[in-house]
Design an enzyme around this catalytic site. Structure first.
Site, PDB file in Angstrom:
ATOM      1  N   ARG A  65       0.825  -1.218   0.000  1.00  0.00           N
ATOM      2  CA  ARG A  65       0.000   0.000   0.000  1.00  0.00           C
ATOM      3  C   ARG A  65       0.852   1.257   0.000  1.00  0.00           C
ATOM      4  O   ARG A  65       0.424   2.308  -0.482  1.00  0.00           O
ATOM      5  CB  ARG A  65      -0.965  -0.023   1.192  1.00  0.00           C
ATOM      6  CG  ARG A  65      -2.110  -0.992   1.002  1.00  0.00           C
ATOM      7  CD  ARG A  65      -2.867  -1.239   2.285  1.00  0.00           C
ATOM      8  NE  ARG A  65      -2.281  -2.316   3.066  1.00  0.00           N
ATOM      9  CZ  ARG A  65      -2.517  -2.529   4.341  1.00  0.00           C
ATOM     10  NH1 ARG A  65      -3.305  -1.725   5.012  1.00  0.00           N
ATOM     11  NH2 ARG A  65      -1.962  -3.550   4.971  1.00  0.00           N
ATOM     12  N   GLU A 102       5.119 -10.411  14.284  1.00  0.00           N
ATOM     13  CA  GLU A 102       4.596 -10.994  15.516  1.00  0.00           C
ATOM     14  C   GLU A 102       5.038 -12.466  15.627  1.00  0.00           C
ATOM     15  O   GLU A 102       5.412 -12.937  16.689  1.00  0.00           O
ATOM     16  CB  GLU A 102       3.075 -10.876  15.512  1.00  0.00           C
ATOM     17  CG  GLU A 102       2.474 -11.117  16.875  1.00  0.00           C
ATOM     18  CD  GLU A 102       0.988 -10.822  16.890  1.00  0.00           C
ATOM     19  OE1 GLU A 102       0.455 -10.316  15.884  1.00  0.00           O
ATOM     20  OE2 GLU A 102       0.382 -11.106  17.932  1.00  0.00           O
TER      21      GLU A 102
HETATM   22  O1  PRP Z   1       4.167  -0.887  11.806  1.00  0.00           O
HETATM   23  P1  PRP Z   1       4.046  -2.354  11.502  1.00  0.00           P
HETATM   24  O2  PRP Z   1       3.585  -3.144  12.701  1.00  0.00           O
HETATM   25  O3  PRP Z   1       5.279  -2.917  10.886  1.00  0.00           O
HETATM   26  O4  PRP Z   1       2.839  -2.541  10.457  1.00  0.00           O
HETATM   27  C1  PRP Z   1       2.630  -1.662   9.397  1.00  0.00           C
HETATM   28  C2  PRP Z   1       2.732  -2.355   8.071  1.00  0.00           C
HETATM   29  O5  PRP Z   1       1.667  -3.320   7.958  1.00  0.00           O
HETATM   30  C3  PRP Z   1       0.956  -3.097   6.744  1.00  0.00           C
HETATM   31  O6  PRP Z   1       1.536  -3.766   5.668  1.00  0.00           O
HETATM   32  P2  PRP Z   1       1.388  -5.333   5.432  1.00  0.00           P
HETATM   33  O7  PRP Z   1       2.568  -6.025   6.022  1.00  0.00           O
HETATM   34  O8  PRP Z   1       0.022  -5.757   5.897  1.00  0.00           O
HETATM   35  O9  PRP Z   1       1.546  -5.429   3.850  1.00  0.00           O
HETATM   36  P3  PRP Z   1       0.617  -4.978   2.620  1.00  0.00           P
HETATM   37  O10 PRP Z   1       0.748  -3.479   2.450  1.00  0.00           O
HETATM   38  O11 PRP Z   1       1.263  -5.725   1.507  1.00  0.00           O
HETATM   39  O12 PRP Z   1      -0.802  -5.397   2.892  1.00  0.00           O
HETATM   40  C4  PRP Z   1       1.112  -1.613   6.511  1.00  0.00           C
HETATM   41  O13 PRP Z   1       0.885  -1.274   5.148  1.00  0.00           O
HETATM   42  C5  PRP Z   1       2.536  -1.348   6.942  1.00  0.00           C
HETATM   43  O14 PRP Z   1       3.473  -1.580   5.884  1.00  0.00           O
HETATM   44  N1  ADE Z   2      -4.730  -2.487  12.470  1.00  0.00           N
HETATM   45  C1  ADE Z   2      -4.241  -2.435  11.213  1.00  0.00           C
HETATM   46  N2  ADE Z   2      -5.041  -2.020  10.215  1.00  0.00           N
HETATM   47  C2  ADE Z   2      -4.545  -1.970   8.940  1.00  0.00           C
HETATM   48  N3  ADE Z   2      -3.303  -2.304   8.598  1.00  0.00           N
HETATM   49  C3  ADE Z   2      -2.466  -2.710   9.592  1.00  0.00           C
HETATM   50  N4  ADE Z   2      -1.164  -3.066   9.573  1.00  0.00           N
HETATM   51  C4  ADE Z   2      -0.797  -3.384  10.825  1.00  0.00           C
HETATM   52  N5  ADE Z   2      -1.839  -3.234  11.687  1.00  0.00           N
HETATM   53  C5  ADE Z   2      -2.897  -2.796  10.923  1.00  0.00           C
END
Ligand code: PRP
Ligand code: ADE
Length: 182
Positions: A65, A102
């Site tokens: 994203r 996690e």
């Molecule tokens: O601060 P954190 O605990 O590290 O979490 C934040 C990350 O989690 C989500 O990405 P995700 O890993 O879900 O990947 P995506 O954008 O491909 O869905 C979000 O877009 C951040 O990159």
């Molecule tokens: N609560 C949340 N909602 C959307 N994206 C996330 N990535 C990590 N935590 C999230």
């Protein structure tokens, strides 16, 4: 809530919360509803652009994203787009960085020749939670010789401490929208 966050209540109202996704207990902050709103999306990008301090050469977005935000900010800021990808996706020689999830670990990467040392890079992503992903991105950018002073997010989940952790790493971290709890 800060005054700055209150100014963005219009954008916050466009983000949908899906309980118990992807697992029980998680309140998933779903930005797809904001992306679908033409005025909301344009307004979010305008406000993020306005919050950028100083000149930047590249906007680095974290897969997946974060790519949307990097591309949208780069055009008005006249900067290039740097893709920080999940490991194994880039075709050229890469520099990678591991980070803790996690459960287990993950790895992000950039092309080793993406920029010369000293490039000024703004890090962006849709959301910061624990900060594990963004902090690994900063470590990766530093390893490649970038100057990273600022990171911007659409959403911060402040109780998970990610933005504060980035600040303790010396990065000016900001978000348009804060959701208390997580
Ligand atoms: O601060 P954190 O605990 O590290 O979490 C934040 C990350 O989690 C989500 O990405 P995700 O890993 O879900 O990947 P995506 O954008 O491909 O869905 C979000 O877009 C951040 O990159
Ligand atoms: N609560 C949340 N909602 C959307 N994206 C996330 N990535 C990590 N935590 C999230």
């Amino acid at each position: 809530m800060s005054d700055f966050a209150e100014q963005n209540a219009d954008l916050k109202a466009l983000i949908r919360t899906i309980p118990d996704f992807p697992k029980p207990g998680i309140q998933f902050r779903d930005i797809t509803t904001l992306l679908l709103d033409p005025h909301g999306w344009a307004t979010a990008i305008e406000r993020m652009v306005a919050a950028v301090s100083g000149p930047v050469d590249l906007i680095a977005g974290i897969e997946a994203r974060g790519f949307l935000f990097a591309a949208a900010l780069a055009a008005p800021l006249k900067a290039g787009v740097l893709l920080i990808r999940k490991d194994g996706k880039l075709p050229g020689a890469t520099i990678a960085e591991d980070y803790a999830l996690e459960y287990g670990t993950d790895r992000i990467a950039i092309h080793a020749d993406a920029f010369a040392p000293g490039a000024r890079v703004l890090l962006v992503d849709d959301l910061i939670a624990t900060g594990g992903t963004a902090r690994a991105a900063v470590r990766l950018l530093h390893k490649a010789g970038a100057i990273v002073t600022q990171a911007q997010f659409l959403v911060d989940l402040p109780e998970l401490g990610g933005a504060d952790a980035l600040r303790s790493d010396g990065i000016e971290a900001s978000a348009l929208i804060h959701f208390p709890g997580h």
